[in-house]
Design a protein around this motif. Structure first.
Motif, short mmCIF file in Angstrom:
data_model
loop_
_atom_site.label_atom_id
_atom_site.label_comp_id
_atom_site.label_asym_id
_atom_site.label_seq_id
_atom_site.Cartn_x
_atom_site.Cartn_y
_atom_site.Cartn_z
N PHE A 144 0.82 -1.12 -0.07
CA PHE A 144 -0.36 -0.13 0.02
C PHE A 144 1.03 1.38 -0.08
CE2 PHE A 144 -2.81 -3.02 2.61
CZ PHE A 144 -4.38 -3.07 1.51
N SER A 184 -8.16 -2.68 6.17
CA SER A 184 -9.23 -2.08 5.89
C SER A 184 -9.87 -1.58 4.06
CB SER A 184 -9.61 -0.54 6.04
OG SER A 184 -8.17 0.16 6.29
N LYS B 174 -1.23 4.30 8.84
CA LYS B 174 -3.32 2.95 8.67
C LYS B 174 -3.95 3.79 7.76
CE LYS B 174 -6.23 3.08 12.92
NZ LYS B 174 -6.51 3.14 13.37
N VAL B 175 -4.24 4.81 7.36
CA VAL B 175 -5.60 5.33 6.45
C VAL B 175 -4.68 4.37 4.77
CG1 VAL B 175 -5.53 7.60 5.41
CG2 VAL B 175 -5.22 7.68 7.52
N SER B 176 -3.72 4.33 4.73
CA SER B 176 -3.70 3.66 3.06
C SER B 176 -4.12 2.20 3.27
CB SER B 176 -1.86 3.46 3.13
OG SER B 176 -0.69 3.09 3.55
N GLY B 177 -4.00 1.52 4.93
CA GLY B 177 -3.89 0.08 4.18
C GLY B 177 -3.20 -0.98 5.11
#
Lengths: 340, 254
Positions: A144, A184, B174-177
């Motif tokens: 990511f 997520s 965290k936001v990126s995954g």
């Protein structure tokens, strides 16, 4: 394995004790590796790379190969150096301490003669595993935010015109199971199914059942995601012998199309339990690879002007050299080998 | 005090970061040497493992690649790549893993480039590529990065981001995954850097004996906070003896 029909034939072969899959290297490569084939090879950087098969591909002047590997050094570098490869999907092209980046690999990409698409090692392995499983993709939590996701080696029009390449390099998507497993998002990587995969192993029987010793690297998934598999082996052993300890075997005979007995078939890379890599060759190779004229000399002398792997070994010191790198039985490699 | 080289110092500084029961993911070269040194010096119960599969081998000789048969001798399992990366992606086991990697370029958030210099489609210089580096950087909570202290290596903008560090800082991982965690230390031939708990920006944590903070800053393209820097103690005679006589007597890396 090409089709259901082939399974029937193989079962019939199995009934016929005279008929086996053993053949010469020249026949195996000639029959299964063609101009434009999508191929993968096993091993990892300087260990269990199917070098005898690589040299035969070079000798048969096969071109326009589309090559898939996770981490491969010597095999990738020589196939590229001889101009056999036009596209590569790869995680790492190097030889560890012997060449932190493959010299001909680097040059071909810098010169624009080789199209390259980068993944991570895990992603390449998941792609082989997806191919082996028969599913279109597998998810991972790797990469990511990186350029592995952003930068594609093969542009959209190339993808659209080649039915053998998936239409996307990879896809980032929300976890369809919401936040299950505390993830997520997921990265989906597309399956690989090659025309042919070539692996070098310690032992095989004439029907193709395989026994790998030491780390298997990605050889099992690479073999099982291929339409055809060429196995080259240190020793050809009796089927009964392999079936005495089936828990030590990894690939069933019906996955395999050709079995080639070629002792020291991974040389100059290592084969756990049999021999070490040859530091003398690997260093000499680097000096040839640095320069185009010198590299042509290398190809003529070590590949084109000889006929077989045993002649290649002869050119590199023959029995004396093999004795120097012979593995210690307990260690699996050559203790005290001079490596600097 | 014996004389020592900067490579010896770097290896020992990295080895000191490894603790008992850490599972150490090793790359080639100094990274392996640091893991070997830790096992002999400070963390005898640490476990060395390789992306090629082998876990907890007896390293009688220094492997020259992660696929070297020397990584397999007397290991508990030899395995393969899928097993090795599963071990890191799976939080149950992955949370115990410490990665040790190197790269061609690093930015102030510890993002790494080991793929190209210049344009990806037509690079000026091509490197080997990610290998397993992007995977380990994506998955594990702690990693140690080896770098040479040079301006062209500590850059404001990477030519290509191969392995994620703290991305753009703060909560961006965290936001990126990505999993939480990311790089913890950067060890060079002059200094050790760490990352701020909140901003995730690199700061100077320590400098080697006889190296000034000014000299370190001259050898990087971006500024870092130097207010927390302390001198790092040099390798002891005992540490050097183990490193030279047991870990790399053939001087393959040192």
């Amino acid at each position: 394995m090409a089709s259901f029909e082939l399974i029937i034939i193989e079962i019939q072969c199995d009934m016929n004790l005279e008929k086996t899959k053993t053949m010469s290297m020249e026949e195996a490569i000639g029959q299964y590796v063609k101009d434009g084939s999508h191929i993968s090879m096993g091993g990892f950087t300087i260990n269990r790379v199917p070098m005898a098969a690589v040299h035969e591909i070079m000798r048969q002047r096969i071109k326009q190969l589309h090559l898939y590997v996770h981490s491969n050094g010597q095999g990738v570098d020589e196939l590229i150096g001889a101009g056999c490869v036009s596209k590569i999907e790869i995680a790492y092209g190097g030889n560890g301490k012997f060449a932190s980046t493959g010299i001909r690999f680097r040059k071909a990409i810098q010169d624009g003669t080789l199209k390259c698409e980068d993944y991570s090692n895990y992603q390449m392995m998941l792609r082989f595993l997806a191919g082996a499983m028969g599913v279109p993709f597998l998810p991972t939590l790797s990469s990511f935010g990186t350029d592995i996701i952003e930068k594609w080696g093969f542009p959209k029009d190339v993808r659209e015109h080649d039915p053998k390449i998936p239409n996307k390099k990879l896809i980032v998507t929300e976890n369809p199971f919401d936040n299950w497993m505390e993830a997520s998002k997921v990265v989906l990587v597309p399956a690989i199914q090659t025309d042919v995969t070539i692996i070098h192993v310690q032992q095989a029987d004439s029907h193709g059942t395989v026994r790998i010793r030491g780390a298997n690297f990605g050889c099992i998934e690479q073999a099982k995601s291929a339409r055809h598999v060429i196995v080259t082996c240190e020793e050809l052993v009796n089927e009964e012998e392999l079936r005495k300890c089936p828990d030590h075997n990894q690939i069933p005979f019906f996955c395999v199309d050709a079995v080639v007995l070629v002792p020291h078939g991974a040389y100059p890379t290592a084969c756990y339990g049999y021999y070490d890599y040859d530091p003398v060759f690997l260093k000499n190779y680097a000096t040839y690879a640095q320069n185009d004229a010198r590299y042509r000399e290398y190809l003529d002398k070590y590949i084109y002007n000889i006929k077989s792997h045993s002649e290649f070994i002869e050119l590199n010191g023959g029995k004396k050299r093999l004795e120097a790198i012979k593995a210690d039985a307990a260690a699996g490699y050559r203790l005290g080998l001079k490596r600097n | 005090m014996e004389n020592y080289t900067s490579r010896e110092m770097m290896t020992i500084v990295a080895a000191r970061e490894i603790k008992d029961d850490d599972i150490v993911f090793c790359g080639t070269g100094m990274s392996m040497l640091a893991a070997m040194a830790a096992k002999h010096i400070s963390a005898p119960r640490s476990i060395i493992f390789f992306e090629t599969g082998p876990i907890d081998p007896v390293l009688k000789e220094l492997p020259l690649a992660v696929a070297d048969s020397r990584t397999m001798y007397n290991s508990c399992v030899t395995g393969g790549l899928i097993d090795a990366f599963n071990t890191m992606q799976n939080k149950i086991t992955g949370d115990h893993v410490v990665g040790i990697v190197g790269a061609a370029q690093i930015d102030k958030y510890g993002n790494l480039n080991s793929t190209v210099i210049g344009d990806y489609d037509k690079p000026d210089v091509r490197f080997a590529g990610s290998g397993g580096a992007c995977d380990v950087a994506s998955f594990v909570p702690r990693s140690i990065i080896f770098m040479q202290q040079e301006k062209k290596k500590f850059v404001k903008n990477l030519d290509y981001m191969t392995s994620p560090g703290h991305l753009t800082g703060g909560e961006s991982r965290k936001v990126s995954g990505l999993r939480q965690g990311g790089p913890t230390s950067v060890i060079t031939n002059m200094a050790m850097f760490k990352f701020d708990e909140f901003t995730k920006e690199m700061y100077l944590a320590g400098y080697f004996p006889e190296i000034t903070t000014g000299r370190i800053l001259e050898n990087m393209e971006f500024e870092v906070d130097i207010s927390r820097a302390r001198e790092i103690s040099p390798p002891t005679n005992g540490e050097l003896k183990i490193l030279r006589n047991i870990c790399d007597p053939q001087k393959l890396v040192l």
